[in-house]
Design a protein around this motif. Structure first.
Motif, PDB file in Angstrom:
ATOM      1  N   SER A  60      39.229  51.929  41.071  1.00 19.92           N
ATOM      2  CA  SER A  60      40.382  52.689  41.552  1.00 19.92           C
ATOM      3  C   SER A  60      41.674  52.142  40.964  1.00 19.92           C
ATOM      4  CB  SER A  60      40.446  52.669  43.080  1.00 19.92           C
ATOM      5  OG  SER A  60      40.572  51.338  43.561  1.00 19.92           O
ATOM      6  N   GLY A  61      41.760  50.818  40.811  1.00 15.61           N
ATOM      7  CA  GLY A  61      42.929  50.203  40.205  1.00 15.61           C
ATOM      8  C   GLY A  61      43.054  50.574  38.735  1.00 15.61           C
ATOM      9  N   LEU A  62      41.937  50.670  38.054  1.00 16.78           N
ATOM     10  CA  LEU A  62      41.957  51.077  36.653  1.00 16.78           C
ATOM     11  C   LEU A  62      42.399  52.530  36.512  1.00 16.78           C
ATOM     12  CD1 LEU A  62      38.615  49.414  35.455  1.00 16.78           C
ATOM     13  CD2 LEU A  62      40.927  48.727  34.797  1.00 16.78           C
TER      14      LEU A  62
ATOM     15  N   ARG B 110      42.875  42.607  40.527  1.00 16.04           N
ATOM     16  CA  ARG B 110      41.734  41.706  40.380  1.00 16.04           C
ATOM     17  C   ARG B 110      40.941  41.644  41.689  1.00 16.04           C
ATOM     18  NH1 ARG B 110      45.153  36.006  39.742  1.00 16.04           N
ATOM     19  NH2 ARG B 110      45.849  35.877  41.917  1.00 16.04           N
ATOM     20  N   TYR B 111      39.682  41.298  41.601  1.00 16.26           N
ATOM     21  CA  TYR B 111      38.702  41.449  42.678  1.00 16.26           C
ATOM     22  C   TYR B 111      39.127  40.734  43.967  1.00 16.26           C
ATOM     23  CZ  TYR B 111      34.050  41.622  44.823  1.00 16.26           C
ATOM     24  OH  TYR B 111      32.977  41.836  45.669  1.00 16.26           O
ATOM     25  N   LYS B 112      39.090  41.482  45.077  1.00 18.50           N
ATOM     26  CA  LYS B 112      39.505  40.969  46.386  1.00 18.50           C
ATOM     27  C   LYS B 112      38.438  41.267  47.430  1.00 18.50           C
ATOM     28  CE  LYS B 112      44.463  41.632  45.439  1.00 18.50           C
ATOM     29  NZ  LYS B 112      44.258  41.690  43.988  1.00 18.50           N
ATOM     30  N   ASP B 113      38.540  40.597  48.582  1.00 23.03           N
ATOM     31  CA  ASP B 113      37.631  40.933  49.680  1.00 23.03           C
ATOM     32  C   ASP B 113      38.221  42.094  50.470  1.00 23.03           C
ATOM     33  OD1 ASP B 113      39.615  39.939  51.373  1.00 23.03           O
ATOM     34  OD2 ASP B 113      38.590  38.044  51.740  1.00 23.03           O
ATOM     35  N   ARG B 114      37.559  42.476  51.548  1.00 21.55           N
ATOM     36  CA  ARG B 114      37.984  43.659  52.299  1.00 21.55           C
ATOM     37  C   ARG B 114      39.363  43.505  52.932  1.00 21.55           C
ATOM     38  NH1 ARG B 114      32.451  45.592  55.458  1.00 21.55           N
ATOM     39  NH2 ARG B 114      31.263  46.152  53.567  1.00 21.55           N
ATOM     40  N   SER B 115      39.754  42.270  53.199  1.00 18.45           N
ATOM     41  CA  SER B 115      41.065  42.035  53.813  1.00 18.45           C
ATOM     42  C   SER B 115      42.183  41.986  52.779  1.00 18.45           C
ATOM     43  CB  SER B 115      41.040  40.732  54.618  1.00 18.45           C
ATOM     44  OG  SER B 115      40.926  39.613  53.753  1.00 18.45           O
TER      45      SER B 115
END
Length: 306
Positions: free
Chosen positions: A25-27, A44-49
Motif C-alpha cells: 500500500s505504501g508503494l 518500512r515494515y511495521k507491526d500492527r501498532s
C-alpha cells in the motif's frame, strides 16, 4: 533530481525489500513529489501498532559520512552514550556514557564509562528538548561542553579518528580453565585485522570459552561477520568450509537468485577503495568449546545474524 531519487528508492523497495508484499500500500501511494528519505522511513515494515520492526532500512543524502562510519572513521568525540529519564517525573533526561575510545577527545577530557551528564552546552536535557539540543550542540557541533551531576564541565573538540571496535580483549584465569572476553563494537572492514589478532591471542592463551560482548554493536559488513564466525566456529567446520548462514529473500529475488549460502573460510579478501588485500586466519581459530554472547536492544544486524 527528486524524480531520479524517488525512482531509485521506489525500485529498491519494490524489488529487493524483504517485506515488499507487506508494504504494497505504501508503494502504491508513492509519487514523484514525495520526500524519498521520509517515505522510506514511513513505509518500512511495521507491526500492527505502527512500531518499526525494520529499524534499519534508510535513505541518506550524506554518503561520505555513511561510508566513513562503516569504515570506522568519523568526526567524533570518541564516546557513546544512552539516554535515560533522570527521575520518576520524566521531565529531566540524562546521558549515561556506555563506552569511551582510547586517545579520543572524551578520553583526554577525563570522561569514563558510567559517567552521567545532565547538561549539554550549559542547558539541561529535558524530555521536550533533548533531541534538538543534542543535534545542535553535540552531534552537529565541532565542540561541546558536558556537565555532570556535580556541575563539573568537560569540554571537547571533535576530531576525525578511527574508532577501533575491538575495545577490550582479555583472559580470565579461573584456575582450572581460561575464559576469554572480547568487547566488539562494530563490524567494520578495518576491524578484520584486529579480530584476526584477537583470535591468535586467545588461541595462544588456550582459552576454552569466550564471552563475546556485543551490547552496543549495531552491525556492519557481512564479510566481517563471516570472518569473526570463522574464528569462533569449531575448527573442523571451518576447514571443511561448512555453511555458516543462508540468505533469505522475498519471492521475486528468491526465484531469480535462489538460496545464497555463506561458508566458513580460512582466508578473506577485503576491498577498500582501490586497495585489495587478503587476511589469512588459518592460525587464528580460537578453538573454544563454549561461546557466551551478551546482547541488548542495541545489538542489531550483523550482531544478531552472528
Amino acid at each position: 533530481e527528486r524524480t531520479a531519487i524517488n525512482t531509485f528508492a521506489y525500485n529498491v523497495m519494490g524489488t529487493y525489500y524483504l517485506w515488499k508484499e507487506e508494504i504494497s500500500s505504501g508503494l502504491e501511494s508513492w509519487t514523484m513529489l514525495t520526500d524519498p528519505v521520509k517515505k522510506v522511513q514511513e513505509i518500512r515494515y511495521k507491526d500492527r501498532s505502527g512500531k518499526d520492526i525494520d529499524r534499519w532500512t534508510m535513505l541518506t543524502d550524506d554518503i561520505e559520512s555513511l561510508i566513513s562510519s562503516t569504515g570506522g572513521v568519523s568526526t567524533t568525540y570518541g564516546m557513546d552514550f544512552k539516554l535515560y529519564y533522570y527521575d520518576e517525573s520524566k521531565k529531566e533526561v540524562c546521558m549515561v556514557v556506555t563506552l569511551v575510545y582510547p586517545d579520543s577527545p572524551a578520553s583526554n577530557a577525563g570522561i569514563k564509562r558510567g559517567d552521567i551528564f545532565m547538561k549539554v552546552g550549559g542547558k539541561q536535557l529535558t524530555e521536550s528538548n533533548y533531541s534538538t539540543l543534542l543535534n545542535d550542540s553535540y552531534f552537529h557541533a565541532k565542540s561541546c561542553t558536558l556537565s555532570d551531576l556535580q556541575g563539573k564541565e568537560y569540554g571537547m573538540t571533535a576530531v576525525e579518528m578511527y574508532e577501533n571496535p575491538v575495545l577490550v580483549r582479555k583472559v580470565f584465569d579461573l584456575g582450572d580453565r581460561k575464559v576469554g572476553y572480547l568487547f566488539f563494537n562494530s563490524f567494520t572492514l578495518a576491524a578484520c585485522s584486529e579480530l584476526a589478532e584477537a583470535g591468535r591471542y586467545f588461541r595462544s592463551e588456550g582459552i576454552e570459552s569466550l564471552i563475546l560482548d556485543l551490547r552496543y554493536n549495531g552491525g556492519g559488513y557481512v564479510l566481517t561477520e563471516s570472518l569473526l564466525a570463522s574464528l569462533l566456529a569449531p575448527e573442523a567446520e571451518v576447514k571443511a568450509g561448512s555453511v555458516f548462514e543462508t540468505a533469505v529473500y522475498n519471492s521475486t529475488i528468491a526465484d531469480a537468485w535462489g538460496d545464497e549460502e555463506t561458508c566458513f573460510a580460512q582466508s578473506f579478501t577485503i576491498s577498500q577503495g582501490n586497495d585489495k588485500f587478503t587476511i589469512d586466519i588459518s592460525d587464528a581459530n580460537m578453538g573454544i568449546s563454549h561461546l557466551y554472547a551478551i546482547m541488548t536492544e542495541d545489538s542489531a544486524s550483523a550482531s544478531e545474524s552472528l
